[in-house]
Design a protein around this motif. Structure first.
Motif, PDB file in Angstrom:
ATOM      1  N   ASN A 153       0.774   8.653  -6.404  1.00 17.71           N
ATOM      2  CA  ASN A 153       0.358  10.027  -6.122  1.00 17.71           C
ATOM      3  C   ASN A 153       1.355  11.047  -6.663  1.00 17.71           C
ATOM      4  O   ASN A 153       0.973  12.107  -7.154  1.00 17.71           O
ATOM      5  CB  ASN A 153       0.173  10.231  -4.617  1.00 17.71           C
ATOM      6  CG  ASN A 153      -1.115   9.632  -4.100  1.00 17.71           C
ATOM      7  OD1 ASN A 153      -1.979   9.216  -4.877  1.00 17.71           O
ATOM      8  ND2 ASN A 153      -1.258   9.569  -2.789  1.00 17.71           N
ATOM      9  N   SER A 199      -2.384   7.479   5.820  1.00 20.22           N
ATOM     10  CA  SER A 199      -1.235   7.167   4.970  1.00 20.22           C
ATOM     11  C   SER A 199      -0.352   8.390   4.793  1.00 20.22           C
ATOM     12  O   SER A 199       0.889   8.290   4.824  1.00 20.22           O
ATOM     13  CB  SER A 199      -1.712   6.640   3.616  1.00 20.22           C
ATOM     14  OG  SER A 199      -2.496   5.464   3.774  1.00 20.22           O
ATOM     15  N   PHE A 252       1.184   4.096  -2.785  1.00 24.18           N
ATOM     16  CA  PHE A 252       0.501   5.339  -2.430  1.00 24.18           C
ATOM     17  C   PHE A 252       1.381   6.541  -2.762  1.00 24.18           C
ATOM     18  O   PHE A 252       0.950   7.500  -3.413  1.00 24.18           O
ATOM     19  CB  PHE A 252       0.149   5.310  -0.941  1.00 24.18           C
ATOM     20  CG  PHE A 252      -0.513   6.548  -0.410  1.00 24.18           C
ATOM     21  CD1 PHE A 252      -1.865   6.784  -0.630  1.00 24.18           C
ATOM     22  CD2 PHE A 252       0.213   7.479   0.337  1.00 24.18           C
ATOM     23  CE1 PHE A 252      -2.483   7.928  -0.130  1.00 24.18           C
ATOM     24  CE2 PHE A 252      -0.395   8.615   0.844  1.00 24.18           C
ATOM     25  CZ  PHE A 252      -1.746   8.847   0.606  1.00 24.18           C
ATOM     26  N   TRP A 273      -6.525   7.440   3.605  1.00 25.13           N
ATOM     27  CA  TRP A 273      -5.691   8.392   2.871  1.00 25.13           C
ATOM     28  C   TRP A 273      -4.964   9.321   3.844  1.00 25.13           C
ATOM     29  O   TRP A 273      -3.751   9.515   3.753  1.00 25.13           O
ATOM     30  CB  TRP A 273      -6.568   9.203   1.916  1.00 25.13           C
ATOM     31  CG  TRP A 273      -5.825  10.133   1.005  1.00 25.13           C
ATOM     32  CD1 TRP A 273      -5.255  11.339   1.344  1.00 25.13           C
ATOM     33  CD2 TRP A 273      -5.573   9.944  -0.392  1.00 25.13           C
ATOM     34  NE1 TRP A 273      -4.671  11.911   0.245  1.00 25.13           N
ATOM     35  CE2 TRP A 273      -4.847  11.089  -0.831  1.00 25.13           C
ATOM     36  CE3 TRP A 273      -5.895   8.947  -1.316  1.00 25.13           C
ATOM     37  CZ2 TRP A 273      -4.445  11.237  -2.161  1.00 25.13           C
ATOM     38  CZ3 TRP A 273      -5.497   9.105  -2.633  1.00 25.13           C
ATOM     39  CH2 TRP A 273      -4.781  10.225  -3.043  1.00 25.13           C
ATOM     40  N   THR A 292      -5.042  -0.889  -9.752  1.00 23.68           N
ATOM     41  CA  THR A 292      -4.311  -1.404  -8.593  1.00 23.68           C
ATOM     42  C   THR A 292      -4.672  -2.863  -8.360  1.00 23.68           C
ATOM     43  O   THR A 292      -5.854  -3.199  -8.222  1.00 23.68           O
ATOM     44  CB  THR A 292      -4.653  -0.589  -7.337  1.00 23.68           C
ATOM     45  OG1 THR A 292      -4.282   0.771  -7.553  1.00 23.68           O
ATOM     46  CG2 THR A 292      -3.906  -1.114  -6.126  1.00 23.68           C
ATOM     47  N   HIS A 329       0.801  -1.228   0.000  1.00 24.67           N
ATOM     48  CA  HIS A 329       0.000   0.000   0.000  1.00 24.67           C
ATOM     49  C   HIS A 329       0.833   1.277   0.000  1.00 24.67           C
ATOM     50  O   HIS A 329       0.757   2.067  -0.943  1.00 24.67           O
ATOM     51  CB  HIS A 329      -0.957   0.010   1.190  1.00 24.67           C
ATOM     52  CG  HIS A 329      -1.624   1.331   1.402  1.00 24.67           C
ATOM     53  ND1 HIS A 329      -2.397   1.942   0.418  1.00 24.67           N
ATOM     54  CD2 HIS A 329      -1.616   2.204   2.460  1.00 24.67           C
ATOM     55  CE1 HIS A 329      -2.842   3.111   0.860  1.00 24.67           C
ATOM     56  NE2 HIS A 329      -2.374   3.287   2.083  1.00 24.67           N
ATOM     57  N   ALA A 352      -6.425  -2.179   1.799  1.00 25.76           N
ATOM     58  CA  ALA A 352      -5.869  -0.841   1.598  1.00 25.76           C
ATOM     59  C   ALA A 352      -5.721  -0.520   0.120  1.00 25.76           C
ATOM     60  O   ALA A 352      -5.954   0.617  -0.306  1.00 25.76           O
ATOM     61  CB  ALA A 352      -4.519  -0.726   2.312  1.00 25.76           C
ATOM     62  N   ASN A 353      -5.349  -1.515  -0.684  1.00 23.27           N
ATOM     63  CA  ASN A 353      -5.235  -1.297  -2.132  1.00 23.27           C
ATOM     64  C   ASN A 353      -6.571  -0.875  -2.738  1.00 23.27           C
ATOM     65  O   ASN A 353      -6.634   0.023  -3.590  1.00 23.27           O
ATOM     66  CB  ASN A 353      -4.744  -2.566  -2.837  1.00 23.27           C
ATOM     67  CG  ASN A 353      -3.290  -2.895  -2.579  1.00 23.27           C
ATOM     68  OD1 ASN A 353      -2.902  -4.056  -2.594  1.00 23.27           O
ATOM     69  ND2 ASN A 353      -2.467  -1.889  -2.357  1.00 23.27           N
ATOM     70  N   LEU A 410      -8.645   7.590  -4.608  1.00 23.84           N
ATOM     71  CA  LEU A 410      -7.991   8.224  -5.757  1.00 23.84           C
ATOM     72  C   LEU A 410      -9.013   8.534  -6.843  1.00 23.84           C
ATOM     73  O   LEU A 410      -8.990   9.617  -7.443  1.00 23.84           O
ATOM     74  CB  LEU A 410      -6.890   7.310  -6.302  1.00 23.84           C
ATOM     75  CG  LEU A 410      -5.993   7.917  -7.389  1.00 23.84           C
ATOM     76  CD1 LEU A 410      -5.167   9.071  -6.825  1.00 23.84           C
ATOM     77  CD2 LEU A 410      -5.080   6.845  -7.989  1.00 23.84           C
ATOM     78  N   TYR A 464      -7.554   2.637  -1.479  1.00 28.87           N
ATOM     79  CA  TYR A 464      -6.758   3.653  -2.163  1.00 28.87           C
ATOM     80  C   TYR A 464      -7.359   3.980  -3.530  1.00 28.87           C
ATOM     81  O   TYR A 464      -7.482   5.158  -3.906  1.00 28.87           O
ATOM     82  CB  TYR A 464      -5.310   3.191  -2.312  1.00 28.87           C
ATOM     83  CG  TYR A 464      -4.489   4.106  -3.195  1.00 28.87           C
ATOM     84  CD1 TYR A 464      -4.364   5.463  -2.888  1.00 28.87           C
ATOM     85  CD2 TYR A 464      -3.859   3.628  -4.338  1.00 28.87           C
ATOM     86  CE1 TYR A 464      -3.628   6.311  -3.705  1.00 28.87           C
ATOM     87  CE2 TYR A 464      -3.119   4.468  -5.151  1.00 28.87           C
ATOM     88  CZ  TYR A 464      -3.012   5.811  -4.840  1.00 28.87           C
ATOM     89  OH  TYR A 464      -2.293   6.653  -5.650  1.00 28.87           O
ATOM     90  N   ALA A 502     -12.137   5.157   3.078  1.00 29.15           N
ATOM     91  CA  ALA A 502     -11.006   5.344   2.172  1.00 29.15           C
ATOM     92  C   ALA A 502     -10.309   6.679   2.437  1.00 29.15           C
ATOM     93  O   ALA A 502      -9.079   6.763   2.412  1.00 29.15           O
ATOM     94  CB  ALA A 502     -11.483   5.279   0.720  1.00 29.15           C
TER      95      ALA A 502
END
Length: 317
Positions: free
Chosen positions: A135, A307, A131, A304, A149, A127, A184-185, A192, A188, A300
């Motif tokens: 990004n 993270s 990430f 974020w 992903t 992740h 988490a994938n 996103l 994300y 989510a």
């Protein structure tokens, strides 16, 4: 009439008749398995592919064994944010835009350990590494680009634990850690997609299927037994488990389907498997579909923010 693809479709079958000339694609993890096959199939259909790998020599050998597809290699170790940031910076300096990013690389069910930055290995690699990498590359995404992903049905094992992502207060279990990282994938991709869809960029996640690749190199007999026990619990009474390993070409199919063939609005913010978009299924005894906690936008967004705190970098996309 649109073609229908399923669990036995291969990447080449999904891309049959699709001309990817002029498309530029970034694939992480092109030193083995799905990454190599995904890159090979994309190049075979005209795409320009940039691939990342921790070990460039290993990647060159793997690509040579796959027929020497023309893949531009970039060194990157997802378990090191310094390496991730350097790879992203190198690509930003080249200033060549991408049509699709496929976040393919990852680790599975490994012994307890930490990345170079002190994160639990699976969460940090699967992740947090992606990430930061993806990004940072958002400025290179074309207005109609997609981010794909690779997650897993393993997300059904566990939701993320935002309060204890590094197992500092939780007994470590390899599959629990894997499940957290795969959830988490998906989260994300949900976050996103919500941030970028206004620009025409869509993000999606997927389960490639069960494939016997190097991803399973940490699978001890005990872990295999645990995995099969879980699969067997999901079988209907009196029936054998409807589980079969896929070939690597079959495992690569959903990546290219969701990246190039499926309608962007159909896959954006969703989770795919066997070349279709999955429905929500919160039946804990079933391994079909996607758990609702993995598609929850508020959840989510919480991940974020967590993270960003963990990697000490903000991404106000």
């Amino acid at each position: 009439m649109a073609k229908t693809f399923g669990s036995e479709s291969t990447a080449d079958e999904v891309l049959e008749g699709v001309n990817l000339t002029g498309k530029r694609v970034l694939v992480t993890g092109v030193s083995a398995g799905l990454g190599v096959e995904t890159a090979r199939s994309l190049v075979a259909h005209g795409a320009t592919v940039v691939g990342t790998a921790r070990d460039l020599e290993k990647a060159r050998r793997a690509l040579a064994a796959a027929g020497n597809p023309s893949v531009e290699l970039v060194e990157m170790d997802l378990a090191s944010l310094a390496s991730v940031r350097k790879a992203a910076e190198d690509l930003l300096k080249r200033a060549k835009p991408f049509d699709v990013i496929i976040a393919n690389a990852g680790v599975m069910a490994c012994p307890q350990g930490k990345t170079q930055d002190g994160f639990e290995t699976q969460f940090g690699t699967n992740h947090l590494g992606h990430f930061v990498f993806v990004n940072r590359l958002v400025p290179l995404l074309k207005s109609s680009a997609r981010v794909v992903t690779l997650s897993s049905a393993g997300h059904q094992i566990s939701d993320v634990d935002i309060e204890d992502p590094n197992f500092e207060r939780t007994p470590y279990q390899a599959f629990t850690a894997y499940g957290r990282s795969k959830t988490a994938n998906i989260l994300y991709a949900v976050a996103l997609d919500s941030r970028l869809k206004g620009r025409g960029v869509r993000a999606t996640s997927l389960h490639p299927g069960g494939i016997q690749t190097e991803l399973g190199r940490h699978m001890t007999p005990e872990l295999v037994e645990q995995m099969m026990a879980r699969i067997n619990r999901g079988a209907k009474p009196g029936q054998a488990p409807a589980f079969r390993f896929k070939s690597v070409p079959q495992g690569s199919a959903t990546s290219v389907w969701s990246g190039f063939v499926a309608p962007a609005d159909a896959v954006g913010g969703r989770y795919c498997e066997d070349c279709h978009v999955c429905e929500v299924n919160d039946d804990a005894t079933s391994r079909v579909g996607v758990r609702s906690y993995a598609l929850n936008l508020a959840h989510a967004n919480d991940l974020w923010r967590k993270s960003e705190q963990m990697v000490n970098e903000r991404f106000p996309l």
